[in-house]
Design an enzyme around this catalytic site. Structure first.
Site, mmCIF file in Angstrom:
data_model
loop_
_atom_site.group_PDB
_atom_site.id
_atom_site.type_symbol
_atom_site.label_atom_id
_atom_site.label_comp_id
_atom_site.label_asym_id
_atom_site.label_seq_id
_atom_site.Cartn_x
_atom_site.Cartn_y
_atom_site.Cartn_z
ATOM 1 N N CYS A 1 0.939 -1.182 -0.204
ATOM 2 C CA CYS A 1 -0.001 -0.020 -0.039
ATOM 3 C C CYS A 1 0.932 1.378 0.032
ATOM 4 C CB CYS A 1 -1.051 -0.050 1.201
ATOM 5 S SG CYS A 1 -2.074 1.455 1.272
ATOM 6 N N CYS B 1 -5.327 6.145 -3.948
ATOM 7 C CA CYS B 1 -4.672 4.706 -4.008
ATOM 8 C C CYS B 1 -3.162 5.101 -4.335
ATOM 9 C CB CYS B 1 -5.116 3.791 -4.688
ATOM 10 S SG CYS B 1 -4.429 2.250 -5.012
#
Length: 267
Positions: free
Chosen positions: A81, A206
């Site tokens: 991530c 994101c």
């Protein structure tokens, strides 16, 4: 059990951060992680991240400051991530583990990061050596798998519906993929919206998705820049890279990592 936590966000992509250097957090308790990430019954977050001591051997060529263990909101440990890594770097600074530079271990390997006085974090992502070009989309892995497709009008797009249809299609099997929809704004400026697997919804940002979009746009010839500006729903990010013979190296994801609040939760 009482668990101290910190809440951070990276351009609206929000995380519960926990100092787990003493290994007290119930790491295999999926339901607890789901509960903590739940926006109605828990703290609320797109994911939960544990900061731990690294487990590399003493023979490692590099000193590793900490280890990142990332869970999606569904409670499952997941792939890299990018925004989470940036927020964890800011968290490590807050804890006094680092000052302006960090080297940490994540599921996809070692990452280097720098952080400014204003908590803007530049995080080095993995190199990208392979890109799959299809007639209406591009697929690549930037630490997490990403489907990238161009659209004409992001505002009119039902990202959750369209993203889920691609994520759960036969194209990517049971593992699925994150899905990014991109609208060019200028030569080196793109807007994107992302459906994230594990969250199973659109997120405001994101990091691995922004990285994938920047590389995909350059690979498709939509830009010739090596520093790309990206407008996500929660703010602005930048991605820089070096490209030689289709191989992308020195890939950096750049943007703010913002502390929101800290607290304790009883489980």
């Amino acid at each position: 059990m009482t668990i101290p936590f910190y809440k951070y966000h990276g351009t609206g992509n929000d995380f519960i951060l926990i100092d787990n250097r003493q290994l007290t957090f119930p790491k295999n308790d999926t339901k607890t992680i789901q509960y903590m990430c739940n926006r109605r019954f828990g703290i609320g977050a797109d994911g939960l991240i544990l900061l731990e001591n690294d487990n590399l051997t003493d023979t490692s060529a590099e000193k590793v400051d900490f280890k990142m263990v990332y869970y999606n909101a569904d409670g499952q440990e997941s792939s890299m991530c990018g925004n989470g890594g940036r927020c964890l770097t800011a968290f490590a600074k807050k804890l006094g583990i680092i000052h302006t530079c960090a080297t940490f271990l994540a599921v996809d390997g070692l990452h280097h990061a720098t952080i400014s006085d204003s908590d803007v974090v530049s995080l080095q992502m993995i190199d990208v050596n392979e890109i799959s070009f299809q007639s209406d989309y591009v697929f690549l892995n930037t630490g997490s798998p990403h489907h990238v497709t161009l659209v004409d009008d992001l505002d009119q797009l039902d990202v959750k519906k369209e993203g889920a249809a691609i994520r759960y299609s036969k194209l990517y099997g049971q593992a699925g993929s994150n899905v990014n929809f991109v609208q060019p704004l200028s030569d080196n400026h793109f807007r994107l919206r992302t459906y994230e697997r594990g969250v199973e919804d659109e997120t405001l940002s994101c990091g691995t998705g922004a990285t994938a979009v920047a590389i995909a746009m350059q690979a498709l010839g939509k830009t010739h820049a090596s520093l790309i500006d990206l407008a996500v729903e929660g703010g602005k990010l930048q991605v820089s890279f070096t490209v030689v013979d289709g191989r992308y190296t020195q890939v950096h994801l750049i943007g703010p990592a913002t502390f929101v609040f800290e607290g304790k939760i009883e489980l």
